[in-house]
Design a protein around this motif. Structure first.
Motif, PDB file in Angstrom:
ATOM      1  N   ARG A   1       0.937  -1.044   0.034  1.00 24.11           N
ATOM      2  CA  ARG A   1       0.039   0.031  -0.031  1.00 24.11           C
ATOM      3  C   ARG A   1       0.709   1.128  -0.070  1.00 24.11           C
ATOM      4  O   ARG A   1       2.130   1.347   0.468  1.00 24.11           O
TER       5      ARG A   1
ATOM      6  N   GLU B   1     -11.455   6.232  -2.032  1.00 24.32           N
ATOM      7  CA  GLU B   1     -12.158   5.182  -1.368  1.00 24.32           C
ATOM      8  C   GLU B   1     -11.944   4.017  -2.190  1.00 24.32           C
ATOM      9  O   GLU B   1     -11.976   3.902  -3.564  1.00 24.32           O
TER      10      GLU B   1
ATOM     11  N   HIS C   1     -12.093  -1.703   3.494  1.00 26.96           N
ATOM     12  CA  HIS C   1     -12.610  -0.460   2.835  1.00 26.96           C
ATOM     13  C   HIS C   1     -11.354   0.204   3.393  1.00 26.96           C
ATOM     14  O   HIS C   1     -10.948   0.642   4.530  1.00 26.96           O
ATOM     15  N   VAL C   2     -10.729   0.848   2.452  1.00 29.33           N
ATOM     16  CA  VAL C   2      -9.574   1.664   2.432  1.00 29.33           C
ATOM     17  C   VAL C   2     -10.058   3.045   2.199  1.00 29.33           C
ATOM     18  O   VAL C   2     -10.639   3.447   0.971  1.00 29.33           O
ATOM     19  N   LEU C   3      -9.475   4.322   2.926  1.00 29.24           N
ATOM     20  CA  LEU C   3      -9.920   5.664   2.544  1.00 29.24           C
ATOM     21  C   LEU C   3      -8.356   6.158   2.644  1.00 29.24           C
ATOM     22  O   LEU C   3      -7.821   6.129   3.780  1.00 29.24           O
ATOM     23  N   ARG C   4      -7.997   7.029   1.617  1.00 28.93           N
ATOM     24  CA  ARG C   4      -6.895   7.418   1.321  1.00 28.93           C
ATOM     25  C   ARG C   4      -7.076   9.026   1.145  1.00 28.93           C
ATOM     26  O   ARG C   4      -7.979   9.498   0.363  1.00 28.93           O
TER      27      ARG C   4
ATOM     28  N   LEU D   1     -12.946  14.404   7.106  1.00 25.79           N
ATOM     29  CA  LEU D   1     -11.861  13.868   6.559  1.00 25.79           C
ATOM     30  C   LEU D   1     -10.995  14.882   5.731  1.00 25.79           C
ATOM     31  O   LEU D   1      -9.904  15.316   5.817  1.00 25.79           O
TER      32      LEU D   1
ATOM     33  N   THR E   1      -2.270   9.906   3.895  1.00 24.48           N
ATOM     34  CA  THR E   1      -2.506   8.979   4.954  1.00 24.48           C
ATOM     35  C   THR E   1      -3.882   7.890   4.576  1.00 24.48           C
ATOM     36  O   THR E   1      -4.775   8.355   3.833  1.00 24.48           O
ATOM     37  N   GLU E   2      -3.928   6.846   5.027  1.00 25.01           N
ATOM     38  CA  GLU E   2      -4.673   5.918   4.784  1.00 25.01           C
ATOM     39  C   GLU E   2      -5.452   5.221   5.961  1.00 25.01           C
ATOM     40  O   GLU E   2      -4.731   5.260   7.167  1.00 25.01           O
ATOM     41  N   TYR E   3      -6.859   5.194   6.078  1.00 28.16           N
ATOM     42  CA  TYR E   3      -7.597   4.701   7.144  1.00 28.16           C
ATOM     43  C   TYR E   3      -8.006   3.175   6.490  1.00 28.16           C
ATOM     44  O   TYR E   3      -8.767   3.255   5.665  1.00 28.16           O
ATOM     45  N   ILE E   4      -8.086   2.156   7.292  1.00 29.49           N
ATOM     46  CA  ILE E   4      -8.508   0.770   6.892  1.00 29.49           C
ATOM     47  C   ILE E   4      -9.455   0.102   7.754  1.00 29.49           C
ATOM     48  O   ILE E   4      -9.157   0.343   9.215  1.00 29.49           O
ATOM     49  N   ARG E   5     -10.472  -0.449   7.544  1.00 29.70           N
ATOM     50  CA  ARG E   5     -11.471  -1.199   8.163  1.00 29.70           C
ATOM     51  C   ARG E   5     -12.110  -2.178   7.449  1.00 29.70           C
ATOM     52  O   ARG E   5     -11.958  -2.292   6.324  1.00 29.70           O
TER      53      ARG E   5
END
Length: 246
Positions: A85, A232, A215-218, A123, A189-193
């Motif tokens: 990633r 997304e 589900h990745v938010l960058r 965000l 920056t990435e957020y993953i859930r």
């Protein structure tokens, strides 16, 4: 005398098969006993067996393959794909995905106008409802074996007084180079859930029952941490792991 099992028969079947999968009696990729043999073993009808198998599919421990039967899936096995990633700089100074894959859009993405929902506005540090350019794409790689859903959001306010004020910028990853040409030094920056997919997402990504999404938010940011854009990614959560270089 052992205590009588008072659980419903379908749950007894599910528990029996679950234990066999977890202890290795039924290795990953191997077929489970047929519905007919399980029905005889537990003294039930085949619909009761199917109810037990449905419970295991919902937990991701089995996979039904049309015309072949039901197969075990191990929760301990390594995934078949590892995806690095992040975003890297190429030798010519351009931005590219760290996984190095050549993704192909199923259809050319078209910019649409959407309003920022509360979660994404937070965000992006913009007011909820602010208009954004949005791109949606179903993408494939490795001759269609890898699939992902990719959405790009760019707030209108980011584009004020630029060449993209009236005309939409390109979707990511070309977006990164467009933003860099506007004078921004970018970082991410990435957020993953994980979550279960919606029906249309499961269909697009060809997910079996019980398989979650990654589900990745960058967020793309300036050198002073001001958000410029958001993406997304929806990725299959069964045969894939993500790796990060820290």
């Amino acid at each position: 005398m052992p205590p009588k099992n008072t659980q419903p028969k379908y749950r007894q079947i599910a528990d029996y098969l679950r234990e066999g999968i977890l202890n290795g009696t039924y290795p990953a990729g191997q077929p489970l006993p047929s519905e007919e043999s399980l029905a005889k073993q537990f003294g039930v009808t085949r619909p009761t067996v199917r109810q037990g198998l449905t419970e295991l599919r919902a937990s991701g421990l089995v996979e039904a393959i049309m015309g072949r039967g039901t197969f075990a899936r191990s929760p301990h096995g390594r995934p078949s794909h590892t995806r690095p990633r992040g975003v890297r700089r190429t030798t010519d100074g351009r931005y590219a995905e760290a996984d190095g894959l050549r993704w192909t859009d199923a259809e050319p993405p078209v910019a649409t106008r959407t309003d920022a929902p509360l979660a994404l506005a937070d965000l992006l540090r913009i007011p909820p409802g602010e208009p954004m350019f949005t791109y949606d794409a179903l993408q494939t790689a490795d001759q269609g074996h890898l699939r992902q859903l990719h959405r790009t959001y760019v707030p209108f306010s980011v584009l004020l007084d630029t060449m993209y004020e009236e005309e939409a910028p390109p979707p990511a990853p070309d977006l990164y180079n467009a933003l860099a040409e506007l004078g921004h030094e970018l970082h991410f920056t990435e957020y993953i859930r994980t979550r279960m997919p919606l029906p249309d997402q499961a269909q697009a990504l060809r997910l079996s029952d019980g398989v979650p999404l990654l589900h990745v938010l960058r967020v793309t940011l300036t050198e002073t941490d001001n958000p410029l854009a958001l993406e997304e990614f929806h990725l299959p959560g069964d045969e894939l792991e993500l790796s990060f270089r820290l």
